[in-house]
Design a protein around this motif. Structure first.
Motif, PDB file in Angstrom:
ATOM      1  N   THR A 333     -10.830  18.458  -5.599  1.00 21.48           N
ATOM      2  CA  THR A 333     -11.707  18.805  -4.486  1.00 21.48           C
ATOM      3  C   THR A 333     -12.715  17.686  -4.276  1.00 21.48           C
ATOM      4  N   GLN A 334     -12.955  17.331  -3.007  1.00 23.14           N
ATOM      5  CA  GLN A 334     -13.835  16.205  -2.687  1.00 23.14           C
ATOM      6  C   GLN A 334     -14.326  16.331  -1.252  1.00 23.14           C
ATOM      7  N   PRO A 335     -15.389  15.614  -0.895  1.00 23.69           N
ATOM      8  CA  PRO A 335     -15.885  15.672   0.483  1.00 23.69           C
ATOM      9  C   PRO A 335     -14.870  15.108   1.469  1.00 23.69           C
ATOM     10  N   ALA A 336     -14.792  15.724   2.628  1.00 26.47           N
ATOM     11  CA  ALA A 336     -13.934  15.227   3.693  1.00 26.47           C
ATOM     12  C   ALA A 336     -14.590  14.023   4.364  1.00 26.47           C
ATOM     13  N   PRO A 337     -13.813  13.209   5.076  1.00 24.58           N
ATOM     14  CA  PRO A 337     -14.416  12.092   5.809  1.00 24.58           C
ATOM     15  C   PRO A 337     -15.469  12.579   6.803  1.00 24.58           C
ATOM     16  N   ALA A 338     -16.484  11.776   7.009  1.00 22.52           N
ATOM     17  CA  ALA A 338     -17.550  12.086   7.965  1.00 22.52           C
ATOM     18  C   ALA A 338     -17.992  10.780   8.612  1.00 22.52           C
ATOM     19  N   PRO A 339     -18.497  10.823   9.862  1.00 28.37           N
ATOM     20  CA  PRO A 339     -18.651  11.999  10.716  1.00 28.37           C
ATOM     21  C   PRO A 339     -17.349  12.401  11.385  1.00 28.37           C
ATOM     22  N   ARG A 340     -17.422  13.403  12.297  1.00 25.86           N
ATOM     23  CA  ARG A 340     -16.249  13.901  13.000  1.00 25.86           C
ATOM     24  C   ARG A 340     -16.089  13.168  14.334  1.00 25.86           C
ATOM     25  N   PHE A 341     -14.842  12.918  14.719  1.00 27.46           N
ATOM     26  CA  PHE A 341     -14.548  12.268  15.993  1.00 27.46           C
ATOM     27  C   PHE A 341     -13.634  13.167  16.809  1.00 27.46           C
ATOM     28  N   SER A 342     -13.946  13.322  18.102  1.00 25.69           N
ATOM     29  CA  SER A 342     -13.194  14.257  18.934  1.00 25.69           C
ATOM     30  C   SER A 342     -11.788  13.770  19.260  1.00 25.69           C
ATOM     31  N   ARG A 343     -11.591  12.451  19.279  1.00 24.94           N
ATOM     32  CA  ARG A 343     -10.287  11.913  19.689  1.00 24.94           C
ATOM     33  C   ARG A 343      -9.602  11.121  18.592  1.00 24.94           C
ATOM     34  N   THR A 344     -10.361  10.347  17.828  1.00 22.39           N
ATOM     35  CA  THR A 344      -9.770   9.496  16.782  1.00 22.39           C
ATOM     36  C   THR A 344     -10.171  10.039  15.413  1.00 22.39           C
ATOM     37  N   ALA A 345      -9.582  11.148  15.044  1.00 23.88           N
ATOM     38  CA  ALA A 345      -9.976  11.848  13.815  1.00 23.88           C
ATOM     39  C   ALA A 345      -9.737  10.985  12.581  1.00 23.88           C
ATOM     40  N   ALA A 346     -10.680  11.065  11.655  1.00 24.14           N
ATOM     41  CA  ALA A 346     -10.557  10.354  10.385  1.00 24.14           C
ATOM     42  C   ALA A 346      -9.677  11.163   9.442  1.00 24.14           C
ATOM     43  N   VAL A 347      -8.701  10.497   8.823  1.00 22.13           N
ATOM     44  CA  VAL A 347      -7.761  11.169   7.925  1.00 22.13           C
ATOM     45  C   VAL A 347      -7.561  10.301   6.685  1.00 22.13           C
ATOM     46  N   VAL A 348      -7.549  10.908   5.506  1.00 19.48           N
ATOM     47  CA  VAL A 348      -7.258  10.179   4.271  1.00 19.48           C
ATOM     48  C   VAL A 348      -5.746  10.211   4.057  1.00 19.48           C
ATOM     49  N   ASP A 349      -5.102   9.049   4.071  1.00 19.31           N
ATOM     50  CA  ASP A 349      -3.640   9.000   3.972  1.00 19.31           C
ATOM     51  C   ASP A 349      -3.138   8.322   2.706  1.00 19.31           C
ATOM     52  N   GLN A 350      -4.031   8.108   1.739  1.00 17.20           N
ATOM     53  CA  GLN A 350      -3.627   7.423   0.513  1.00 17.20           C
ATOM     54  C   GLN A 350      -4.435   7.971  -0.657  1.00 17.20           C
ATOM     55  N   LEU A 351      -3.752   8.455  -1.690  1.00 19.07           N
ATOM     56  CA  LEU A 351      -4.440   8.928  -2.884  1.00 19.07           C
ATOM     57  C   LEU A 351      -5.020   7.739  -3.650  1.00 19.07           C
ATOM     58  N   PRO A 352      -6.042   7.960  -4.481  1.00 18.76           N
ATOM     59  CA  PRO A 352      -6.622   6.849  -5.251  1.00 18.76           C
ATOM     60  C   PRO A 352      -5.550   6.106  -6.044  1.00 18.76           C
ATOM     61  N   ALA A 353      -5.531   4.787  -5.894  1.00 24.67           N
ATOM     62  CA  ALA A 353      -4.475   3.970  -6.481  1.00 24.67           C
ATOM     63  C   ALA A 353      -4.901   3.346  -7.802  1.00 24.67           C
ATOM     64  N   HIS A 354      -3.915   3.001  -8.601  1.00 26.64           N
ATOM     65  CA  HIS A 354      -4.141   2.316  -9.868  1.00 26.64           C
ATOM     66  C   HIS A 354      -4.096   0.800  -9.657  1.00 26.64           C
ATOM     67  N   PRO A 355      -4.711   0.026 -10.559  1.00 25.42           N
ATOM     68  CA  PRO A 355      -4.699  -1.433 -10.416  1.00 25.42           C
ATOM     69  C   PRO A 355      -3.282  -1.988 -10.286  1.00 25.42           C
ATOM     70  N   GLY A 356      -3.078  -2.786  -9.248  1.00 26.14           N
ATOM     71  CA  GLY A 356      -1.795  -3.445  -9.060  1.00 26.14           C
ATOM     72  C   GLY A 356      -0.668  -2.565  -8.569  1.00 26.14           C
ATOM     73  N   GLN A 357      -0.959  -1.353  -8.186  1.00 22.74           N
ATOM     74  CA  GLN A 357       0.094  -0.399  -7.820  1.00 22.74           C
ATOM     75  C   GLN A 357       0.871  -0.841  -6.581  1.00 22.74           C
ATOM     76  N   HIS A 358       0.223  -1.595  -5.679  1.00 18.12           N
ATOM     77  CA  HIS A 358       0.873  -1.974  -4.423  1.00 18.12           C
ATOM     78  C   HIS A 358       0.905  -3.488  -4.218  1.00 18.12           C
ATOM     79  N   SER A 359       0.820  -4.246  -5.303  1.00 23.13           N
ATOM     80  CA  SER A 359       0.707  -5.709  -5.165  1.00 23.13           C
ATOM     81  C   SER A 359       1.823  -6.302  -4.327  1.00 23.13           C
ATOM     82  N   ARG A 360       3.049  -5.967  -4.674  1.00 19.00           N
ATOM     83  CA  ARG A 360       4.179  -6.575  -3.970  1.00 19.00           C
ATOM     84  C   ARG A 360       4.190  -6.190  -2.489  1.00 19.00           C
ATOM     85  N   GLU A 361       4.049  -4.915  -2.190  1.00 17.00           N
ATOM     86  CA  GLU A 361       4.155  -4.481  -0.793  1.00 17.00           C
ATOM     87  C   GLU A 361       2.997  -4.998   0.062  1.00 17.00           C
TER      88      GLU A 361
END
Length: 386
Positions: A333-361
């Motif tokens: 459980t954690q705070p949602a993104p803020a503030p709110r936007f009526s058209r371009t809503a803020a969304v979290v699309d990536q879980l917290p990553a570990h060091p080097g998890q996406h280096s190649r990509e």
């Protein structure tokens, strides 16, 4: 629609506290943020579960050895494709690594180079170590948190690290990126927690100038627990409620609902000489009911009232549930993104990553040739958590 910062690319040089918080804010609002971790932070394969630090959400992670010449060259290649870079080292560290503002702006003249320190890039304290508690002390804020006759009380590390630091870094970087879109020129953003904390105190400088805030008498003023109508009070069950009945109409509602309406002493609301005695009297009154009983009586009235909740309680309160103020990601459980936007809503699309998890990509996605990516991983200039 993606968040309002969609299309912008930001490089975050790994650090702690306000830097990751600023990066999280930018990512929450739609920017593509990559976190550059030390190569030595990679410990074999990335675990199956997300990293535990919520502030790392929303961004991918690459591990680069900035003491390796090819690692420095790789970061500069990424800088060439970025809109901003943020870092939180002491002054001079990025320069010694060969990736300071001069090198980065030479590679990308439109780059915004965001710097986060406690004391700033210059001044007598610039190279000294410090933490939130020190920065808010020097900024003239900590002296005013606390009750009369007691020592100052640090307000967690919310004022310096996050309010005066990370928030101002995010604001400064966004402002500079906006300006760069028109001018075609980047710049350095010098964010200091002592500066940010100082500006958070603006209203109290105004009150001091107007003679309605005594900086020598902590805990005796209107908003620092001096007034009986602006404080927290214990209830019969040991829980607490908060009262903020400053304006006359709100104070009148407080008097009505507490049964103090018509009391001549309480009628002199702004007579500060009465406040200590009135605080004792009203504190005794609030101890006659439980928190739930006071909520039933005062919630959603014009008293300016709310129960004092823990984090867990806040996440379960009906108002916060209705607004989805808190979210659950990866079982946390954690705070949602803020503030709110009526058209371009803020969304979290990536879980917290570990060091080097996406280096190649990350290297591939940011335009590094595939054969060069293999060479970087082989040399150790970049490490990937397989």
């Amino acid at each position: 629609m993606p968040g309002p910062l969609a299309g912008l690319r930001v490089i975050e040089i790994a650090g702690i506290g306000p830097g990751p918080f600023a990066a999280m804010l930018l990512s929450d609002l739609g920017a593509e943020v990559i976190r550059v971790e030390r190569a030595g932070a990679v410990r074999g394969a990335a675990p199956d579960k997300p990293a535990g630090d919520v502030s790392l959400r929303g961004r991918r992670n690459i591990a680069i050895d900035l003491k390796h010449p090819d690692g420095v060259a790789t970061l500069l290649d990424l800088v060439g494709a970025a809109d901003a870079l943020i870092e939180g080292f002491r002054p001079g560290v990025m320069e010694r690594l060969g990736v300071g503002p001069d090198e980065c702006l030479e590679r990308n003249p439109k780059l915004v180079f965001g710097r986060m320190t406690g004391w700033g890039q210059d001044g007598p304290y610039a190279h000294a170590a410090g933490h939130d508690i020190n920065y808010i002390s020097l900024a003239g804020a900590l002296a005013h948190f606390g009750r009369a006759g007691e020592a100052p009380v640090p307000p967690l590390n919310m004022v310096g690290d996050f309010g005066g630091g990370g928030m101002f870094l995010a604001l400064g970087v966004v402002a500079a990126m906006l300006e760069a879109k028109g001018s075609g020129q980047g710049q350095v953003v010098d964010t200091a927690m002592v500066d940010g904390t100082a500006i958070l105190m603006t209203m109290f400088w105004s009150m001091k100038a107007a003679g309605i805030f005594d900086e020598q008498q902590r805990g005796t003023n209107l908003l620092d627990t001096g007034a009986h109508f602006y404080d927290v009070y214990e209830c019969a069950d040991g829980r607490y409620i908060s009262i903020g009945s400053i304006e006359p109409q709100f104070y009148a509602e407080l008097m009505r609902l507490t049964g103090l309406e018509g009391d001549e002493q309480f009628a002199r609301q702004m007579d500060a000489t009465q406040w200590p005695e009135l605080k004792v009297r009203i504190a005794e009154l609030f101890k006659t009911k439980t928190c739930d009983e006071w909520c039933e009586l005062m919630e959603m009235t014009d008293v300016c009232f709310a129960p004092v909740l823990t984090m867990s309680e806040a996440a379960e309160h009906p108002h916060n549930v209705d607004r989805q103020t808190f979210i659950e990601l990866g079982g946390v459980t954690q705070p949602a993104p803020a503030p709110r936007f009526s058209r371009t809503a803020a969304v979290v699309d990536q879980l917290p990553a570990h060091p080097g998890q996406h280096s190649r990509e990350i290297l591939v996605d940011w335009g590094v040739a595939a054969d060069h990516v293999d060479a970087l991983l082989t040399s150790g200039a970049v490490r990937h958590a397989e």
